[in-house]
Design a protein around this motif. Structure first.
Motif, PDB file in Angstrom:
ATOM      1  N   ILE A   1       0.818  -1.114   0.171  1.00 22.61           N
ATOM      2  CA  ILE A   1      -0.137  -0.019   0.041  1.00 22.61           C
ATOM      3  C   ILE A   1       0.751   1.154  -0.093  1.00 22.61           C
ATOM      4  O   ILE A   1       1.779   1.231   0.869  1.00 22.61           O
ATOM      5  CB  ILE A   1      -0.930   0.033   1.173  1.00 22.61           C
ATOM      6  CG1 ILE A   1      -1.743  -1.121   1.491  1.00 22.61           C
ATOM      7  CG2 ILE A   1      -1.716   1.268   1.425  1.00 22.61           C
ATOM      8  CD1 ILE A   1      -2.685  -1.556   2.706  1.00 22.61           C
ATOM      9  N   VAL A   2       0.485   2.142  -0.967  1.00 19.11           N
ATOM     10  CA  VAL A   2       1.159   3.402  -0.869  1.00 19.11           C
ATOM     11  C   VAL A   2       1.085   4.225   0.255  1.00 19.11           C
ATOM     12  O   VAL A   2       0.011   4.324   0.831  1.00 19.11           O
ATOM     13  CB  VAL A   2       0.851   4.420  -1.998  1.00 19.11           C
ATOM     14  CG1 VAL A   2       1.526   5.551  -1.880  1.00 19.11           C
ATOM     15  CG2 VAL A   2       1.161   3.653  -3.476  1.00 19.11           C
ATOM     16  N   GLY A   3       2.091   4.579   0.962  1.00 19.89           N
ATOM     17  CA  GLY A   3       1.861   5.045   2.336  1.00 19.89           C
ATOM     18  C   GLY A   3       1.732   4.113   3.627  1.00 19.89           C
ATOM     19  O   GLY A   3       2.098   4.646   4.692  1.00 19.89           O
ATOM     20  N   GLY A   4       1.590   2.800   3.163  1.00 20.29           N
ATOM     21  CA  GLY A   4       1.637   1.820   4.163  1.00 20.29           C
ATOM     22  C   GLY A   4       0.324   2.072   5.233  1.00 20.29           C
ATOM     23  O   GLY A   4      -0.350   3.143   4.941  1.00 20.29           O
ATOM     24  N   VAL A   5       0.304   1.145   6.303  1.00 20.56           N
ATOM     25  CA  VAL A   5      -0.596   1.681   7.137  1.00 20.56           C
ATOM     26  C   VAL A   5       0.009   2.031   8.588  1.00 20.56           C
ATOM     27  O   VAL A   5       0.931   1.462   8.832  1.00 20.56           O
ATOM     28  CB  VAL A   5      -1.309   0.013   7.556  1.00 20.56           C
ATOM     29  CG1 VAL A   5      -2.137   0.364   8.799  1.00 20.56           C
ATOM     30  CG2 VAL A   5      -2.089  -0.365   6.373  1.00 20.56           C
ATOM     31  N   THR A   6      -0.394   2.898   8.937  1.00 21.76           N
ATOM     32  CA  THR A   6       0.388   3.820  10.120  1.00 21.76           C
ATOM     33  C   THR A   6      -0.460   3.946  11.443  1.00 21.76           C
ATOM     34  O   THR A   6      -1.594   4.011  11.248  1.00 21.76           O
ATOM     35  CB  THR A   6       0.664   5.068   9.712  1.00 21.76           C
ATOM     36  OG1 THR A   6      -0.256   5.920   9.303  1.00 21.76           O
ATOM     37  CG2 THR A   6       1.765   5.300   8.444  1.00 21.76           C
ATOM     38  N   LYS A   7       0.318   3.741  12.511  1.00 25.22           N
ATOM     39  CA  LYS A   7      -0.391   4.164  13.795  1.00 25.22           C
ATOM     40  C   LYS A   7       0.530   4.945  14.490  1.00 25.22           C
ATOM     41  O   LYS A   7       1.861   5.035  14.279  1.00 25.22           O
ATOM     42  CB  LYS A   7      -0.348   2.832  14.609  1.00 25.22           C
ATOM     43  CG  LYS A   7      -1.473   1.696  13.793  1.00 25.22           C
ATOM     44  CD  LYS A   7      -1.560   0.543  14.524  1.00 25.22           C
ATOM     45  CE  LYS A   7      -2.718  -0.712  13.831  1.00 25.22           C
ATOM     46  NZ  LYS A   7      -2.965  -1.640  14.796  1.00 25.22           N
ATOM     47  N   TYR A   8      -0.119   5.909  15.371  1.00 31.57           N
ATOM     48  CA  TYR A   8       0.577   6.660  16.154  1.00 31.57           C
ATOM     49  C   TYR A   8       0.076   6.747  17.663  1.00 31.57           C
ATOM     50  O   TYR A   8      -1.127   6.670  17.778  1.00 31.57           O
ATOM     51  CB  TYR A   8       0.472   8.231  15.763  1.00 31.57           C
ATOM     52  CG  TYR A   8       0.757   8.385  14.282  1.00 31.57           C
ATOM     53  CD1 TYR A   8       0.074   8.154  12.881  1.00 31.57           C
ATOM     54  CD2 TYR A   8       2.347   8.767  13.751  1.00 31.57           C
ATOM     55  CE1 TYR A   8       0.803   8.341  11.751  1.00 31.57           C
ATOM     56  CE2 TYR A   8       2.447   8.929  12.696  1.00 31.57           C
ATOM     57  CZ  TYR A   8       1.866   8.810  11.676  1.00 31.57           C
ATOM     58  OH  TYR A   8       2.130   8.988  10.215  1.00 31.57           O
ATOM     59  N   ALA A   9       0.996   7.120  18.593  1.00 33.56           N
ATOM     60  CA  ALA A   9       0.680   7.472  19.925  1.00 33.56           C
ATOM     61  C   ALA A   9      -0.173   8.662  20.114  1.00 33.56           C
ATOM     62  O   ALA A   9       0.253   9.554  19.190  1.00 33.56           O
ATOM     63  CB  ALA A   9       1.883   7.562  20.750  1.00 33.56           C
ATOM     64  N   ASP A  10      -1.073   8.710  20.923  1.00 36.43           N
ATOM     65  CA  ASP A  10      -2.129   9.712  20.916  1.00 36.43           C
ATOM     66  C   ASP A  10      -1.194  10.999  21.116  1.00 36.43           C
ATOM     67  O   ASP A  10      -1.554  12.179  20.433  1.00 36.43           O
ATOM     68  CB  ASP A  10      -3.024   9.768  22.026  1.00 36.43           C
ATOM     69  CG  ASP A  10      -3.890   8.843  21.769  1.00 36.43           C
ATOM     70  OD1 ASP A  10      -4.635   8.054  22.733  1.00 36.43           O
ATOM     71  OD2 ASP A  10      -4.358   8.368  20.561  1.00 36.43           O
ATOM     72  N   SER A  11       0.076  11.046  21.726  1.00 31.12           N
ATOM     73  CA  SER A  11       0.711  12.132  22.507  1.00 31.12           C
ATOM     74  C   SER A  11       1.447  12.683  21.022  1.00 31.12           C
ATOM     75  O   SER A  11       1.887  13.836  21.097  1.00 31.12           O
ATOM     76  CB  SER A  11       1.580  11.681  23.204  1.00 31.12           C
ATOM     77  OG  SER A  11       2.558  10.915  22.883  1.00 31.12           O
ATOM     78  N   VAL A  12       1.437  12.059  19.859  1.00 34.00           N
ATOM     79  CA  VAL A  12       2.146  12.772  18.522  1.00 34.00           C
ATOM     80  C   VAL A  12       1.150  12.727  17.362  1.00 34.00           C
ATOM     81  O   VAL A  12       1.742  13.195  16.401  1.00 34.00           O
ATOM     82  CB  VAL A  12       3.411  11.671  18.300  1.00 34.00           C
ATOM     83  CG1 VAL A  12       4.368  11.804  19.561  1.00 34.00           C
ATOM     84  CG2 VAL A  12       2.987  10.457  17.621  1.00 34.00           C
ATOM     85  N   LYS A  13       0.077  12.380  17.481  1.00 31.85           N
ATOM     86  CA  LYS A  13      -0.907  12.363  16.297  1.00 31.85           C
ATOM     87  C   LYS A  13      -1.134  13.676  15.888  1.00 31.85           C
ATOM     88  O   LYS A  13      -1.161  14.807  16.660  1.00 31.85           O
ATOM     89  CB  LYS A  13      -2.147  11.861  16.826  1.00 31.85           C
ATOM     90  CG  LYS A  13      -2.349  10.163  16.851  1.00 31.85           C
ATOM     91  CD  LYS A  13      -3.757   9.697  17.210  1.00 31.85           C
ATOM     92  CE  LYS A  13      -3.852   8.288  17.302  1.00 31.85           C
ATOM     93  NZ  LYS A  13      -4.911   7.780  17.744  1.00 31.85           N
ATOM     94  N   CYS A  14      -1.124  14.039  14.494  1.00 27.49           N
ATOM     95  CA  CYS A  14      -1.468  15.257  13.905  1.00 27.49           C
ATOM     96  C   CYS A  14      -0.106  15.870  14.053  1.00 27.49           C
ATOM     97  O   CYS A  14       0.078  17.125  13.272  1.00 27.49           O
ATOM     98  CB  CYS A  14      -2.394  16.030  14.534  1.00 27.49           C
ATOM     99  SG  CYS A  14      -3.992  15.280  14.418  1.00 27.49           S
ATOM    100  N   ARG A  15       0.967  15.622  14.634  1.00 24.30           N
ATOM    101  CA  ARG A  15       2.292  16.193  14.532  1.00 24.30           C
ATOM    102  C   ARG A  15       3.263  15.442  14.127  1.00 24.30           C
ATOM    103  O   ARG A  15       4.412  16.089  13.389  1.00 24.30           O
ATOM    104  CB  ARG A  15       2.734  16.600  15.945  1.00 24.30           C
ATOM    105  CG  ARG A  15       1.708  17.461  16.813  1.00 24.30           C
ATOM    106  CD  ARG A  15       2.659  18.263  17.870  1.00 24.30           C
ATOM    107  NE  ARG A  15       2.613  16.903  18.957  1.00 24.30           N
ATOM    108  CZ  ARG A  15       3.789  16.682  19.317  1.00 24.30           C
ATOM    109  NH1 ARG A  15       4.758  17.406  19.042  1.00 24.30           N
ATOM    110  NH2 ARG A  15       3.773  15.516  20.453  1.00 24.30           N
TER     111      ARG A  15
END
Length: 125
Positions: free
Chosen positions: A57-71
């Motif tokens: 998948i272009v860009g892959g499947v990503t996951k983030y900790a809540d503290s860094v989401k959108c940053r």
């Protein structure tokens, strides 16, 4: 044994940006997943971002900790066998040693089996 080498850490003022890089000694398209951890001073290492299915998948499947989401944004470049972490609007609590890892998802949980040596990120207020 795969080698992972991080770079791009440094000192930045609060509100600033840094881009971390992780160069792998093997073809990352053979990996199940990759991730970035950080370890603040005196604290345990924590997973901040992971990426999987980046071959399919272009860009892959990503996951983030809540503290860094959108940053923070995690990405890969198969042609360079590299993974990146773009970090924007950095805050003092983002400081620590950042580690690149190779891993897989086991029951929905990211589990690492290889680590880099780490790169220091310092954020001044």
């Amino acid at each position: 044994q795969v080698q992972l080498v991080e770079s791009g850490g440094g000192l930045v003022q609060a509100g600033g940006s840094l881009k971390l890089s992780c160069a792998a000694s093997a073809n990352i398209f053979a990996f199940n997943a990759m991730g970035w951890y950080r370890q603040p001073p005196g604290k345990q290492r924590e997973l901040v971002a992971s990426i999987s299915h980046f071959r399919q998948i272009v860009g892959g499947v990503t996951k983030y900790a809540d503290s860094v989401k959108c940053r923070f944004t995690i990405s890969t470049d198969g042609a360079k066998n590299s993974m990146y972490l773009q970090m924007n609007n950095l805050q003092p609590e983002d400081a620590g040693v950042y580690y690149c890892s190779r891993g897989r998802f086991n029951g929905g949980r990211y589990v690492s089996d290889a680590w880099g040596q780490g790169t220091q990120v310092t954020v001044s207020s």
